[in-house]
Design an enzyme around this catalytic site. Structure first.
Site, PDB file in Angstrom:
ATOM      1  N   GLU A 168       0.881  -1.330  -0.048  1.00 25.89           N
ATOM      2  CA  GLU A 168       0.035  -0.042  -0.071  1.00 25.89           C
ATOM      3  C   GLU A 168       0.805   1.205  -0.059  1.00 25.89           C
ATOM      4  O   GLU A 168       0.759   2.302   0.780  1.00 25.89           O
ATOM      5  CB  GLU A 168      -0.927  -0.070   1.184  1.00 25.89           C
ATOM      6  CG  GLU A 168      -1.860  -1.204   1.125  1.00 25.89           C
ATOM      7  CD  GLU A 168      -2.875  -1.368   2.326  1.00 25.89           C
ATOM      8  OE1 GLU A 168      -3.156  -0.206   2.961  1.00 25.89           O
ATOM      9  OE2 GLU A 168      -3.085  -2.399   2.728  1.00 25.89           O
ATOM     10  N   ASP A 206     -12.252 -10.702   0.528  1.00 19.68           N
ATOM     11  CA  ASP A 206     -13.391 -10.675   1.225  1.00 19.68           C
ATOM     12  C   ASP A 206     -14.333  -9.757   0.655  1.00 19.68           C
ATOM     13  O   ASP A 206     -13.990  -8.780  -0.067  1.00 19.68           O
ATOM     14  CB  ASP A 206     -13.122 -10.518   2.696  1.00 19.68           C
ATOM     15  CG  ASP A 206     -12.785  -9.329   3.087  1.00 19.68           C
ATOM     16  OD1 ASP A 206     -12.602  -8.213   2.394  1.00 19.68           O
ATOM     17  OD2 ASP A 206     -12.113  -9.062   4.203  1.00 19.68           O
ATOM     18  N   ASN A 211       2.153  -5.282  -3.173  1.00 21.57           N
ATOM     19  CA  ASN A 211       0.643  -5.585  -2.645  1.00 21.57           C
ATOM     20  C   ASN A 211      -0.232  -4.239  -2.435  1.00 21.57           C
ATOM     21  O   ASN A 211       0.507  -3.480  -1.830  1.00 21.57           O
ATOM     22  CB  ASN A 211       0.663  -6.351  -1.327  1.00 21.57           C
ATOM     23  CG  ASN A 211      -0.571  -7.121  -1.047  1.00 21.57           C
ATOM     24  OD1 ASN A 211      -1.405  -7.641  -1.936  1.00 21.57           O
ATOM     25  ND2 ASN A 211      -1.061  -6.670   0.368  1.00 21.57           N
ATOM     26  N   HIS A 223     -10.741  -6.191  -1.194  1.00 20.86           N
ATOM     27  CA  HIS A 223     -11.636  -6.352  -0.088  1.00 20.86           C
ATOM     28  C   HIS A 223     -12.736  -5.491  -0.922  1.00 20.86           C
ATOM     29  O   HIS A 223     -12.623  -4.219  -0.972  1.00 20.86           O
ATOM     30  CB  HIS A 223     -11.087  -5.301   1.068  1.00 20.86           C
ATOM     31  CG  HIS A 223      -9.941  -5.743   1.830  1.00 20.86           C
ATOM     32  ND1 HIS A 223      -9.944  -6.866   2.695  1.00 20.86           N
ATOM     33  CD2 HIS A 223      -8.561  -5.417   1.790  1.00 20.86           C
ATOM     34  CE1 HIS A 223      -8.860  -7.437   3.219  1.00 20.86           C
ATOM     35  NE2 HIS A 223      -7.844  -6.517   2.605  1.00 20.86           N
ATOM     36  N   GLU A 249      -6.209 -10.678  -0.491  1.00 17.21           N
ATOM     37  CA  GLU A 249      -6.988 -10.384   0.690  1.00 17.21           C
ATOM     38  C   GLU A 249      -8.406 -10.375   0.422  1.00 17.21           C
ATOM     39  O   GLU A 249      -9.092  -9.602   0.929  1.00 17.21           O
ATOM     40  CB  GLU A 249      -6.596  -9.098   1.246  1.00 17.21           C
ATOM     41  CG  GLU A 249      -4.967  -9.074   1.587  1.00 17.21           C
ATOM     42  CD  GLU A 249      -4.507  -7.698   2.273  1.00 17.21           C
ATOM     43  OE1 GLU A 249      -5.276  -7.157   2.846  1.00 17.21           O
ATOM     44  OE2 GLU A 249      -3.319  -7.446   2.088  1.00 17.21           O
TER      45      GLU A 249
HETATM   46  O1  9MR Z   1      -6.725  -7.690   9.132  1.00 15.79           O
HETATM   47  C1  9MR Z   1      -5.629  -6.975   9.825  1.00 15.79           C
HETATM   48  C2  9MR Z   1      -5.858  -6.600  10.987  1.00 15.79           C
HETATM   49  O2  9MR Z   1      -6.003  -7.582  11.938  1.00 15.79           O
HETATM   50  C3  9MR Z   1      -4.836  -5.809  11.772  1.00 15.79           C
HETATM   51  O3  9MR Z   1      -4.925  -4.926  12.695  1.00 15.79           O
HETATM   52  C4  9MR Z   1      -4.369  -4.393  10.679  1.00 15.79           C
HETATM   53  C5  9MR Z   1      -3.251  -3.651  10.748  1.00 15.79           C
HETATM   54  O4  9MR Z   1      -1.919  -4.532  10.986  1.00 15.79           O
HETATM   55  O5  9MR Z   1      -4.094  -5.217   9.160  1.00 15.79           O
HETATM   56  C6  9MR Z   1      -5.260  -5.777   8.688  1.00 15.79           C
HETATM   57  O6  9MR Z   1      -4.934  -6.472   7.480  1.00 15.79           O
HETATM   58  C7  9MR Z   1      -4.495  -5.449   6.459  1.00 15.79           C
HETATM   59  C8  9MR Z   1      -3.479  -6.121   5.725  1.00 15.79           C
HETATM   60  O7  9MR Z   1      -2.396  -6.138   6.477  1.00 15.79           O
HETATM   61  C9  9MR Z   1      -3.039  -4.942   4.567  1.00 15.79           C
HETATM   62  N1  9MR Z   1      -4.365  -4.680   3.661  1.00 15.79           N
HETATM   63  C10 9MR Z   1      -5.368  -4.098   4.403  1.00 15.79           C
HETATM   64  C11 9MR Z   1      -5.718  -5.163   5.514  1.00 15.79           C
HETATM   65  C12 9MR Z   1      -7.353  -4.881   6.279  1.00 15.79           C
HETATM   66  O8  9MR Z   1      -7.002  -3.672   6.976  1.00 15.79           O
END
Ligand code: 9MR
Length: 358
Positions: free
Chosen positions: A149, A268, A197, A233, A266
């Site tokens: 990101e 969903d 990513n 997502h 990712e």
């Molecule tokens: O699902 C993840 C959540 O448990 C964490 O608190 C958060 C911060 O580390 O990250 C979430 O996963 C993210 C992923 O690492 C990157 N893309 C977006 C995901 C959803 O926010």
């Protein structure tokens, strides 16, 4: 006559049910498509969680366990325990492991973000982190989200600790810091596949144009990049779904034409839920069609080699806390580990396999 026809129809139906693979991983294996999911190590001790995971998936990724915040509680410490648990589970069940993520501008530990490090110190810290973590997981993690990101919705490089606050030495030089990081990662583990990513760059838009331009430039100049992770997502179920799927397909096709792989990383599809956490039944059906469309979009490009959901049971998903429980039910299994219509749609589409041209 008619009863015979009826018998034949019943037989055909029965055969098609019996011929359907018994799990997502089995269906994906037929075409060499990895079917993955994000996991939280604390849940691996729950029997239903572990058995569903092992039965259905051929790949796992630590949802959080390999992020800076967990691996680096302080500057001097590397804590690999949670990440190692994920790897051990994967090895015990013949699953591949994706690593996530080495460089992200968000959710970094306070000691790092508030440490007032100079560019020189930060650059050394990041290189050392990448090297140490990738060497630790060498030959265990086959692909890494090296950078996560880094672009905004206009396709510009986001302000961040690593880019320009103060950055690792390539401030205001666009994607040069990303290039630097990929070069370090390749040195640390020349056999790992290296991915960029990104969120909300799955269809055709300014962000995905910028990803495409960056990857094209990297490939032309020999910067070691092997793939793009498209997060997916997806918060929408409206009538535009076919159009959205079409732009996702077009984006996957143009990226893979550059000679890189695409992983859906990712996936969903969150639904609006009522105060009891329940969705409208019709939404479950439409959700299934979104899953089906995305799986199909991947299978139609030979270079799309993995489909991964962000968790697999509605019992555990980031969506609830993120949406103050206004949305949820985003995954293929419900809270009791029962398969939802989305599961069936993924299974059917994987079983149908890649299109004949591939
Ligand atoms: O699902 C993840 C959540 O448990 C964490 O608190 C958060 C911060 O580390 O990250 C979430 O996963 C993210 C992923 O690492 C990157 N893309 C977006 C995901 C959803 O926010």
């Amino acid at each position: 006559m008619l009863p015979d026809v009826g018998r034949v129809v019943a037989l055909v139906l029965l055969t098609s049910i019996l011929c359907l693979p018994q799990s997502l991983r089995q269906a994906g294996d037929r075409d060499g498509v990895l079917v993955g999911t994000a996991v939280r190590p604390s849940q691996l001790s729950e029997t239903a969680y572990a058995s569903t995971l092992a039965r259905e998936f051929s790949m796992v990724e630590a949802e959080d366990a390999m992020k800076w915040a967990i691996l680096r509680p302080d500057q001097a410490t590397y804590d690999f325990r949670q990440g190692d648990e994920v790897v051990r589970f994967a090895q015990a069940h013949q699953m591949k492991v994706r690593g996530h993520c080495l460089v992200w501008g968000r959710y970094n530990p306070d000691w790092l973000t508030q440490g007032h490090f100079t560019t020189r110190q930060l650059s050394r810290l990041l290189r050392e982190h990448i090297t140490r973590v990738m060497k630790h997981y060498r030959s265990q993690v086959f692909a890494w989200d090296v950078v996560n990101e880094a672009l905004d919705e206009n396709g510009d490089v986001r302000d961040s600790l690593w880019y320009n606050q103060p950055g690792i030495g390539w401030s205001q030089k666009g994607t040069a810091y990303i290039e630097q990081v990929f070069r370090w990662a390749h040195k640390a583990d020349p056999h790992a596949l290296l991915f960029y990513n990104e969120a909300e760059g799955e269809g055709l838009n300014r962000k995905s144009d910028a990803i495409y331009t960056m990857v094209k430039d990297f490939k032309r100049r020999g910067v070691p990049i092997d793939g793009v992770g498209l997060q997916m997502h997806i918060p929408t179920l409206d009538g535009e779904i076919p159009a959205i799927i079409a732009t996702i397909s077009a984006n996957i096709a143009r990226l893979t034409a550059l000679g890189v792989q695409v992983h859906i990383t990712e996936l969903d599809v969150s639904l609006p839920v009522n105060s009891n956490g329940l969705p409208r039944p019709d939404d479950l059906r439409r959700q299934a069609e979104v899953y089906r469309g995305i799986v199909r979009a991947c299978l139609n490009s030979a270079g799309c080699t993995a489909i991964q959901t962000w968790g697999f049971t509605d019992k555990y998903s980031w969506i609830g806390s993120h949406s103050r429980n206004a949305r949820g039910q985003a995954l293929p299994f419900d809270r009791a580990y029962q398969a939802k219509p989305a599961y069936r749609a993924i299974l059917e589409e994987l079983s149908a396999g890649r299109s004949p041209a591939h």
